[in-house]
Design an enzyme around this catalytic site. Sequence first.
Site, short mmCIF file in Angstrom:
data_model
loop_
_atom_site.label_atom_id
_atom_site.label_comp_id
_atom_site.label_asym_id
_atom_site.label_seq_id
_atom_site.Cartn_x
_atom_site.Cartn_y
_atom_site.Cartn_z
CD GLU A 500 -2.39 -1.55 2.63
OE1 GLU A 500 -2.25 -0.70 3.53
OE2 GLU A 500 -2.92 -2.65 2.81
CD GLU A 531 -3.61 -4.63 5.28
OE1 GLU A 531 -3.36 -3.42 5.40
OE2 GLU A 531 -4.77 -5.06 5.08
CD GLN A 553 0.44 2.64 4.76
OE1 GLN A 553 -0.47 3.25 5.31
NE2 GLN A 553 0.62 2.65 3.45
CG ASP A 556 -0.82 -1.41 15.11
OD1 ASP A 556 -1.02 -1.69 16.29
OD2 ASP A 556 0.00 -0.54 14.74
CE1 TYR A 557 -4.69 -1.14 10.97
CE2 TYR A 557 -3.02 0.11 9.79
CZ TYR A 557 -4.12 0.08 10.63
OH TYR A 557 -4.66 1.24 11.13
CG HIS A 598 -1.36 4.51 12.96
ND1 HIS A 598 -2.72 4.52 13.16
CD2 HIS A 598 -1.19 4.54 11.61
CE1 HIS A 598 -3.35 4.57 11.99
NE2 HIS A 598 -2.44 4.57 11.04
#
Length: 800
Positions: A500, A531, A553, A556-557, A598
């Site tokens: 991304e 993801e 990115q 956390d993701y 984040h």
Amino acid sequence: MDATQNNVVANGKLSFEEFKEEVLQDYELAVTSREASLIGRKEVLTGKAKFGIFGDGKELAQIAVAKTFKPGDIRSGYYRDQTLMFATGMSTVEQFFAQLYANPDIQEEPASGGRMMNGHYGTRWLDEKGAWKDLTTQPHSTSDISPTAGQMVRALGIAYASKLYRNADSLKTGFEQFSHNGNEVSFCTIGDASTSEGPFWETLNAAGVLKVPLAVCVWDDGYGISVPRAYQTTKNSISEALSGLQYDEKLDSGVEIYRVKGWDYAALVDTFQKGIARVREHHIPALFHIQEVTQPQGHSTSGSHERYKSRERLEWEKEMDCVKKLREFILENAIANEEELVAVEEKAKDYARTCKQDAWNKFLAPIKEQIQQLSTLGQQLVYEGGSNAQQIAALIQELSAIKEPIRKDVLRTTQRILKLSGGNSQASRSLRNYYDQLKADAADKFNSGLHSTSAQAVSKVKVVAPQFSADSPQLNGFEILNKFFDHTFSTNPAVFAFGEDVGKIGDVNQGFAGLQEKHGELRISDTGIREATIVGQGLGMAMRGLRPITEIQYLDYLLYGVQTLSDDVATMHYRTRGGQKCPLIIRTRGHRLEGIWHSGSPMGMIINALRGINICVPRNMVQAAGMYNTLLQSDEPAVVVECLNGYRLKEKMPDNLFDFTVPFGVPEILQEGEDITIVSYGSTLRVIQEAIELYLAPQGISCELIDVQTLLPFDTTHRIVESLKKTNRILFVDEDVPGGASAYMFQQVMELQGGYRWLDVAPRTIAAKAHRPAYATDGDYFSKPNAEDIAAVIEEMMAE
């Protein structure tokens, strides 16, 4: 011949005799595969195998799709594909039974060496030294995983690699063992119920966007275990539900959708031949919805489908059984007569029975040899006439009487005899040596291969220290990474980066700034927010000789991709017993910044979910570059977690930025000290340094600060315990939740390295709060370890 038959003959350019031979071969294979399923279920129910899940009912469709496979094509499937494996030559009936019995001999069960339950297929892509074979000379299968729809994202990556091999100029030479100009099709098979999973939808959407040669075959038997399709799929049809994705010629976008009955031999062959040819030539993805498929034995050996299917449904399945329908097709079209078919059936069933018996005999033979050897050694103890001789003799007799022994029986009996033997006689020593041999053999068969053992293993990469000079420039962290990546793309044609915001804007922190314009959109590319398939895209590419740097990115993701990383990437080398590898690099960023999603540091989750993957936690961007250098020379997967708050911090750039390497599993001592050892990594190291400068050093407290550099592997040199021997105090600090990575480091040093022996005071851990970090600077300060808290704990330890 009728019109249908004439059409098949004409399209295939066969004479009638050739056509007859091919149809009868197909029928023989269908009967053989069905018989293997029936025998397999009996072997489970009689106790010779632990569990069975079979592909009965899917035989005809799989034979039809197998006809379209070409050398270099790659399957990513699931546990009902036995007929497809047989028809393509990627597996054999005997190997099917070897896996059913969990034979750990890789020669007999090459898919996994007995490590995976039956129905989980895969071919061997690597030679005995862990080097790539030529993957273009025959069809290959990726290694299956059980999680439903897990194969989808991998299949996308396999297909995307074909696109790159066809279109990327950097790959036109030097990659001949991986592709013939991207002509390979990625075949993905899936059960209809599993199309309800998110990865299925995400993959098809991504495939339509990317325009890749992906062929998805959905075997639709109407149920997901016991749940009817109507409760699972919108419109009660996956092809209808996907109709909005139908390929549009004007837009040159979408997925071709084909529908065909699973019992219709001629239509299956025709549909797959035409559909796959289009996928291969034009790189247009396709979905083949194979309808009215049956499942004669139900879902698995765990239960009976009579519990949830109506009498009418069961009768319909008998009538529409694809093997029965092929038999009718042959007779109705006068391709062969009843007598010929009976002969074919007898031959097929006899072959399946022979394969079963051969596989069973080969499974038992080495175990019986172990029992014979143990009996001989045990009898020597009996002849010594010790007080327990009679009990030892009874144990030997008990083991020899087991009708279907396994290795556990041998090892357990050996241990029990050793407990009874006592003394230090020659017979006892011989038995002890044999026991050690059994343990070593078992460790090799069942516990080896989590990581690469090839010449490119991470542990074998040459260590090159960074070199600095008076002229070494001071740059922002992101500028150092940008220079590193620019050089890497200029010198290594196998490297691709995507994720991304990676392409046009060069990632949110500018590590790839300007590089898409310089190196092209295929080398550095943007993706959608997806993801799971970003990870799968990189996974498939890495399996086909490329070196993707796959960006998530924010850390956390990563959770969206953890299922694939945990179940597939992390286990690949182990579950194939060194037969396949995936040198995937996941680049992400985390630790301290602002806000709950984040500033994640879920390192405990990652290191426990991803055993088999290197976990790198660089404290700055120079160190990150050194880790990338190491990884690009290795053949192992890794996750690199860059520090979110470090991109605009000034760093001195090494003169050998493009060559220096960071050794994995080797901590770095950042500051030597005498009073206490402090162990940490990443952004937290700067907070600890702040505590030392502001509070501890002024008090004369001498701190030895250690950066672990990688959490997996962790301190393979035991450098931390050597520090503890000097200081006799130790503190582990990180910003994961309590009991997360700090507890892991604690366990590694205290238990595995025996650090408890060198303690003068109780060891401590400092972690973040149990909740996610609150927003803004105060949220960060009060949610994660701060300099004042760290200093207070160390002062307390010094006072004890």
